[in-house]
Design a protein around this motif. Sequence first.
Motif, short mmCIF file in Angstrom:
data_model
loop_
_atom_site.label_atom_id
_atom_site.label_comp_id
_atom_site.label_asym_id
_atom_site.label_seq_id
_atom_site.Cartn_x
_atom_site.Cartn_y
_atom_site.Cartn_z
N MET A 1 -32.89 4.93 -5.61
CA MET A 1 -31.51 4.88 -5.15
C MET A 1 -31.47 4.91 -3.63
O MET A 1 -32.28 5.53 -2.99
N ILE A 4 -25.59 4.21 0.47
CA ILE A 4 -24.70 3.06 0.55
C ILE A 4 -24.40 2.78 2.01
O ILE A 4 -23.89 3.61 2.73
N HIS A 94 -22.12 1.24 -4.98
CA HIS A 94 -23.45 0.65 -5.11
C HIS A 94 -23.67 -0.54 -4.20
O HIS A 94 -24.80 -0.84 -3.82
N GLU A 95 -22.60 -1.25 -3.82
CA GLU A 95 -22.77 -2.43 -3.00
C GLU A 95 -21.64 -2.53 -1.98
O GLU A 95 -20.51 -2.10 -2.22
N ASP A 219 -25.08 7.77 -6.41
CA ASP A 219 -25.17 6.44 -7.02
C ASP A 219 -26.04 6.53 -8.27
O ASP A 219 -27.25 6.76 -8.19
#
Length: 278
Positions: A1, A4, A94-95, A219
């Motif tokens: 992970m 972000i 996450h993005e 995340d």
Amino acid sequence: MKKILIALSLIVAFAACGSDNGNKTNGPSPIELQTSFAPNIKGVWVLTDYVDDLGKTKSPKASSDKLQGIVSMDIDPEIVSGDSAIVSASLNNHEGYTFYLMYRQGQDDRSLVTAHTDPDNSDNFYELGYTTENGENMVTLNHYDKDKKLLDKRTFTKVTGPQSDNGEPYSLTYMANKILFSGSYSVTDEHGKTTEATFSDDGLVSGIGDHTTYYVFTDFIGDEETNLDEMLFDEHTKNQKGYIFEISGDTTRLYRAMENDDRTQLIRGELKYTMVKK
């Protein structure tokens, strides 16, 4: 992970999502709207449903189902082109994602047109607005259908608090730190030795060995090692150490973070630290 990182790449979508959704043609000018809205929407904002739920569960894993769609926004209200400003956001925690905010009147005098699109229905559109509750501003993302019927409204809480040069920037992670760990503790290690420790909102720590930073994972998208709540001290350094954490009332327990044989799942090891919040 991974942490972000809010993306700065622009999505060119001036023609998309409701630029002509019934907005008044003789209303306030872009400059007038920018002047009015900027003080109320500038800053970093995190989904309020997540903030409230995390405060109850004290577990990023348990609250992770709240992180759907846009979950945080960094709004810079300065006009960058024509009547448009930039919103940098996080999708699903996450993005990275960016969209344009237009200084064009929305469905009411506290909302503006955006170029954020509905991936499930191109006829639907979003507007960004703000509300004031108990003297505090909250940003909203309002979702409408083609008939201008409000489908849903997502509310976002502003991230505030101290920031140091070496600390975590304003983000969803900052808010998780603030809710879960920030404060002073009496800490007892596995050998019975007791010390005093302090955790800051922006991810700095003192009093836990020689560690200086901490990072909480929020995340949980992915198939590997997303089954337990985990934190790291001194991430990406030779002193990095991972712990499984459990919070109950004013007590936080840190357990050694271990992996199964194929390194796909975390395992809670022996108890290393018991921290009681003051």
